[in-house]
Scaffold this motif. Structure first.
Motif, PDB file in Angstrom:
ATOM      1  N   THR A  35       0.736  -1.021  -0.196  1.00  0.00           N
ATOM      2  CA  THR A  35      -0.141  -0.047   0.120  1.00  0.00           C
ATOM      3  C   THR A  35       0.971   1.432   0.026  1.00  0.00           C
ATOM      4  OG1 THR A  35      -1.617  -1.091   1.170  1.00  0.00           O
ATOM      5  CG2 THR A  35      -1.900   1.187   1.222  1.00  0.00           C
ATOM      6  N   ASN A  36       0.730   1.972  -0.952  1.00  0.00           N
ATOM      7  CA  ASN A  36       1.637   3.175  -1.126  1.00  0.00           C
ATOM      8  C   ASN A  36       1.028   4.439  -0.584  1.00  0.00           C
ATOM      9  OD1 ASN A  36       3.761   2.031  -2.351  1.00  0.00           O
ATOM     10  ND2 ASN A  36       2.823   1.858  -4.420  1.00  0.00           N
ATOM     11  N   ILE A  37       1.889   5.396  -0.329  1.00  0.00           N
ATOM     12  CA  ILE A  37       1.453   6.731   0.196  1.00  0.00           C
ATOM     13  C   ILE A  37       1.954   7.728  -1.043  1.00  0.00           C
ATOM     14  CG2 ILE A  37       1.603   8.621   1.636  1.00  0.00           C
ATOM     15  CD1 ILE A  37       2.549   6.559   3.752  1.00  0.00           C
ATOM     16  N   GLY A  38       0.932   8.135  -1.724  1.00  0.00           N
ATOM     17  CA  GLY A  38       1.155   9.087  -2.808  1.00  0.00           C
ATOM     18  C   GLY A  38       1.097  10.651  -2.685  1.00  0.00           C
ATOM     19  N   CYS A  39       0.020  10.932  -1.866  1.00  0.00           N
ATOM     20  CA  CYS A  39      -0.273  12.479  -1.737  1.00  0.00           C
ATOM     21  C   CYS A  39      -0.517  12.668  -0.117  1.00  0.00           C
ATOM     22  CB  CYS A  39      -1.341  12.849  -2.385  1.00  0.00           C
ATOM     23  SG  CYS A  39      -2.938  12.091  -1.537  1.00  0.00           S
ATOM     24  N   THR A  42      -5.811  12.764   0.567  1.00  0.00           N
ATOM     25  CA  THR A  42      -7.012  12.219  -0.054  1.00  0.00           C
ATOM     26  C   THR A  42      -7.187  12.282  -1.502  1.00  0.00           C
ATOM     27  OG1 THR A  42      -7.947  12.948   2.041  1.00  0.00           O
ATOM     28  CG2 THR A  42      -9.511  11.912   0.622  1.00  0.00           C
ATOM     29  N   SER A  43      -6.336  12.645  -2.321  1.00  0.00           N
ATOM     30  CA  SER A  43      -6.345  12.933  -3.786  1.00  0.00           C
ATOM     31  C   SER A  43      -6.106  12.038  -4.575  1.00  0.00           C
ATOM     32  CB  SER A  43      -5.394  14.072  -4.272  1.00  0.00           C
ATOM     33  OG  SER A  43      -5.619  15.168  -3.204  1.00  0.00           O
ATOM     34  N   CYS A  44      -4.980  11.009  -4.458  1.00  0.00           N
ATOM     35  CA  CYS A  44      -4.298  10.019  -5.292  1.00  0.00           C
ATOM     36  C   CYS A  44      -5.047   8.606  -5.411  1.00  0.00           C
ATOM     37  CB  CYS A  44      -3.019  10.198  -5.349  1.00  0.00           C
ATOM     38  SG  CYS A  44      -2.200   9.155  -3.930  1.00  0.00           S
ATOM     39  N   GLY A  45      -5.406   8.153  -4.184  1.00  0.00           N
ATOM     40  CA  GLY A  45      -5.932   6.934  -4.193  1.00  0.00           C
ATOM     41  C   GLY A  45      -4.893   5.574  -3.973  1.00  0.00           C
ATOM     42  N   ALA A  46      -3.652   6.011  -4.061  1.00  0.00           N
ATOM     43  CA  ALA A  46      -2.593   5.023  -3.945  1.00  0.00           C
ATOM     44  C   ALA A  46      -2.665   4.187  -2.713  1.00  0.00           C
ATOM     45  CB  ALA A  46      -0.834   5.585  -3.890  1.00  0.00           C
ATOM     46  N   GLY A 100       3.969   1.589 -11.670  1.00  0.00           N
ATOM     47  CA  GLY A 100       3.322   0.521 -10.808  1.00  0.00           C
ATOM     48  C   GLY A 100       2.951   1.310  -9.557  1.00  0.00           C
ATOM     49  N   PHE A 101       3.235   2.531  -9.563  1.00  0.00           N
ATOM     50  CA  PHE A 101       2.991   3.166  -7.928  1.00  0.00           C
ATOM     51  C   PHE A 101       1.199   2.992  -7.817  1.00  0.00           C
ATOM     52  CE2 PHE A 101       2.652   6.445  -4.748  1.00  0.00           C
ATOM     53  CZ  PHE A 101       3.813   6.204  -4.079  1.00  0.00           C
ATOM     54  N   CYS A 102       0.662   3.390  -8.800  1.00  0.00           N
ATOM     55  CA  CYS A 102      -0.748   3.470  -8.411  1.00  0.00           C
ATOM     56  C   CYS A 102      -1.488   2.040  -8.267  1.00  0.00           C
ATOM     57  CB  CYS A 102      -1.448   4.300  -9.501  1.00  0.00           C
ATOM     58  SG  CYS A 102      -1.781   3.484 -11.086  1.00  0.00           S
ATOM     59  N   THR A 103      -0.880   1.025  -8.770  1.00  0.00           N
ATOM     60  CA  THR A 103      -1.457  -0.200  -9.019  1.00  0.00           C
ATOM     61  C   THR A 103      -1.988  -0.757  -7.774  1.00  0.00           C
ATOM     62  OG1 THR A 103       0.282  -0.392 -10.869  1.00  0.00           O
ATOM     63  CG2 THR A 103      -1.164  -2.197 -10.247  1.00  0.00           C
ATOM     64  N   PRO A 104      -1.622  -0.895  -6.475  1.00  0.00           N
ATOM     65  CA  PRO A 104      -2.101  -1.364  -5.455  1.00  0.00           C
ATOM     66  C   PRO A 104      -3.451  -0.939  -5.214  1.00  0.00           C
ATOM     67  CG  PRO A 104       0.275  -1.350  -5.250  1.00  0.00           C
ATOM     68  CD  PRO A 104       0.082  -0.528  -6.186  1.00  0.00           C
ATOM     69  N   GLY A 105      -3.436   0.317  -5.159  1.00  0.00           N
ATOM     70  CA  GLY A 105      -4.743   1.250  -4.845  1.00  0.00           C
ATOM     71  C   GLY A 105      -5.670   0.942  -6.206  1.00  0.00           C
ATOM     72  N   GLU A 124     -18.437   2.943 -16.792  1.00  0.00           N
ATOM     73  CA  GLU A 124     -18.657   2.592 -15.267  1.00  0.00           C
ATOM     74  C   GLU A 124     -17.388   2.325 -14.625  1.00  0.00           C
ATOM     75  OE1 GLU A 124     -23.167   1.056 -15.412  1.00  0.00           O
ATOM     76  OE2 GLU A 124     -21.629  -0.356 -15.327  1.00  0.00           O
ATOM     77  N   VAL A 125     -16.365   1.666 -15.317  1.00  0.00           N
ATOM     78  CA  VAL A 125     -15.188   1.628 -14.522  1.00  0.00           C
ATOM     79  C   VAL A 125     -14.436   2.741 -14.462  1.00  0.00           C
ATOM     80  CG1 VAL A 125     -12.906   0.442 -14.873  1.00  0.00           C
ATOM     81  CG2 VAL A 125     -15.017  -0.677 -15.691  1.00  0.00           C
ATOM     82  N   ARG A 126     -14.494   3.803 -15.553  1.00  0.00           N
ATOM     83  CA  ARG A 126     -13.780   5.062 -15.443  1.00  0.00           C
ATOM     84  C   ARG A 126     -14.336   5.943 -14.132  1.00  0.00           C
ATOM     85  NH1 ARG A 126     -10.435   7.234 -19.200  1.00  0.00           N
ATOM     86  NH2 ARG A 126     -10.074   5.675 -20.879  1.00  0.00           N
ATOM     87  N   GLU A 127     -15.819   5.732 -14.151  1.00  0.00           N
ATOM     88  CA  GLU A 127     -16.250   6.641 -13.006  1.00  0.00           C
ATOM     89  C   GLU A 127     -15.944   6.013 -11.538  1.00  0.00           C
ATOM     90  OE1 GLU A 127     -21.186   7.026 -12.318  1.00  0.00           O
ATOM     91  OE2 GLU A 127     -20.515   7.239 -14.148  1.00  0.00           O
ATOM     92  N   GLY A 128     -15.958   4.556 -11.619  1.00  0.00           N
ATOM     93  CA  GLY A 128     -15.636   3.873 -10.177  1.00  0.00           C
ATOM     94  C   GLY A 128     -14.208   4.179  -9.813  1.00  0.00           C
ATOM     95  N   LEU A 129     -13.313   4.352 -10.829  1.00  0.00           N
ATOM     96  CA  LEU A 129     -12.001   4.416 -10.406  1.00  0.00           C
ATOM     97  C   LEU A 129     -11.497   6.202 -10.544  1.00  0.00           C
ATOM     98  CD1 LEU A 129     -10.349   1.729 -12.186  1.00  0.00           C
ATOM     99  CD2 LEU A 129     -11.247   1.642 -10.013  1.00  0.00           C
ATOM    100  N   GLU A 130     -12.701   7.163 -10.694  1.00  0.00           N
ATOM    101  CA  GLU A 130     -12.204   8.261 -10.643  1.00  0.00           C
ATOM    102  C   GLU A 130     -11.555   8.953  -9.484  1.00  0.00           C
ATOM    103  OE1 GLU A 130     -15.732  10.388 -11.699  1.00  0.00           O
ATOM    104  OE2 GLU A 130     -16.419  10.400  -9.759  1.00  0.00           O
ATOM    105  N   GLY A 131     -11.407   8.218  -8.333  1.00  0.00           N
ATOM    106  CA  GLY A 131     -10.649   9.017  -7.110  1.00  0.00           C
ATOM    107  C   GLY A 131      -9.187   8.112  -7.224  1.00  0.00           C
ATOM    108  N   ASN A 132      -8.940   7.652  -8.188  1.00  0.00           N
ATOM    109  CA  ASN A 132      -7.533   6.874  -8.274  1.00  0.00           C
ATOM    110  C   ASN A 132      -6.853   7.514  -9.363  1.00  0.00           C
ATOM    111  OD1 ASN A 132      -9.428   4.953  -6.727  1.00  0.00           O
ATOM    112  ND2 ASN A 132      -7.184   4.035  -6.265  1.00  0.00           N
ATOM    113  N   LEU A 133      -5.843   8.190  -8.987  1.00  0.00           N
ATOM    114  CA  LEU A 133      -4.915   8.881 -10.193  1.00  0.00           C
ATOM    115  C   LEU A 133      -3.719   7.914 -10.795  1.00  0.00           C
ATOM    116  CD1 LEU A 133      -4.796  12.499  -8.643  1.00  0.00           C
ATOM    117  CD2 LEU A 133      -6.566  11.466 -10.183  1.00  0.00           C
ATOM    118  N   CYS A 134      -3.685   7.953 -11.983  1.00  0.00           N
ATOM    119  CA  CYS A 134      -2.428   7.371 -12.665  1.00  0.00           C
ATOM    120  C   CYS A 134      -1.714   8.213 -13.497  1.00  0.00           C
ATOM    121  CB  CYS A 134      -2.889   6.244 -13.487  1.00  0.00           C
ATOM    122  SG  CYS A 134      -1.374   5.354 -14.291  1.00  0.00           S
ATOM    123  N   ARG A 135      -0.394   8.656 -13.412  1.00  0.00           N
ATOM    124  CA  ARG A 135       0.153   9.525 -14.024  1.00  0.00           C
ATOM    125  C   ARG A 135       0.996   8.771 -15.411  1.00  0.00           C
ATOM    126  NH1 ARG A 135       3.632  13.855 -10.838  1.00  0.00           N
ATOM    127  NH2 ARG A 135       1.906  14.961 -10.014  1.00  0.00           N
TER     128      ARG A 135
END
Ligand code: FES
Ligand code: FES
Length: 156
Positions: A35-39, A42-46, A100-105, A124-135
């Motif tokens: 489990t990563n810490i990105g931000c 509460t912004s990135c979802g990592a 791979g940084f965002c991947t666990p989240g 629906e997948v895009r909407e469901g994952l909108e709280g998770n950012l991938c660069r």
């Protein structure tokens, strides 16, 4: 304060400060570092994990709030013999990760999404994952990975 959390089926008890975040408890007290810490804001979802089966950003939850509850992290998705979860396989097969940084989240949020909606559309997948950012990926292959894990044809 003393906190007891069942993490991936293992009971972890430790003394923590009142302000200790769940993500720090998972990484430092339980020693589970997928489990990563990105931000931390509460912004990135990592840092997404499941708390009693529901996805939460573990940097927004106090360890004390999870006291007596069950947490699942990426490490807990694999089978007992290390067999990969369908989402772990599909993210690899559909190239749903780069750094791979965002991947666990992403995978934990996807697990929660599929638990609520087993056959989602791409939107629906895009909407469901909108709280998770991938660069890195541009999201297209992440969406494909979730569609594949749901057992649906991946329509490019
Ligand atoms: S580290 Fe928790 S949302 Fe970014
Ligand atoms: S794969 Fe790099 S942030 Fe998503």
């Amino acid at each position: 304060m003393r906190v007891t959390i069942e993490i991936n089926g293992r009971t972890v008890t430790d003394e923590v400060e009142d302000r200790t975040l769940l993500v720090h408890f998972v990484r430092e007290n339980a020693g589970l570092t997928a489990t990563n810490i990105g931000c931390d804001t509460t912004s990135c979802g990592a840092c997404t994990v499941l708390l009693d089966g529901e996805s939460v950003k573990s940097c927004t939850v106090l360890a004390a709030q999870a006291d007596g509850h069950k947490v699942t992290t990426l490490e807990g998705l694999s089978g007992p013999d290390g067999e990969q979860h369908p989402l772990q396989r599909s993210f690899r097969e559909q190239h749903g990760l780069q750094c791979g940084f965002c991947t666990p989240g992403m995978i934990m949020a996807s697990a929660s999404l599929l638990a609520h909606n087993p056959k989602p559309t791409r939107d629906e997948v895009r909407e469901g994952l909108e709280g998770n950012l991938c660069r890195c990926t541009g999201y297209h292959n992440i969406v494909s990975a979730v569609i594949e894990a749901s057992g649906q044809e991946v329509d490019r």
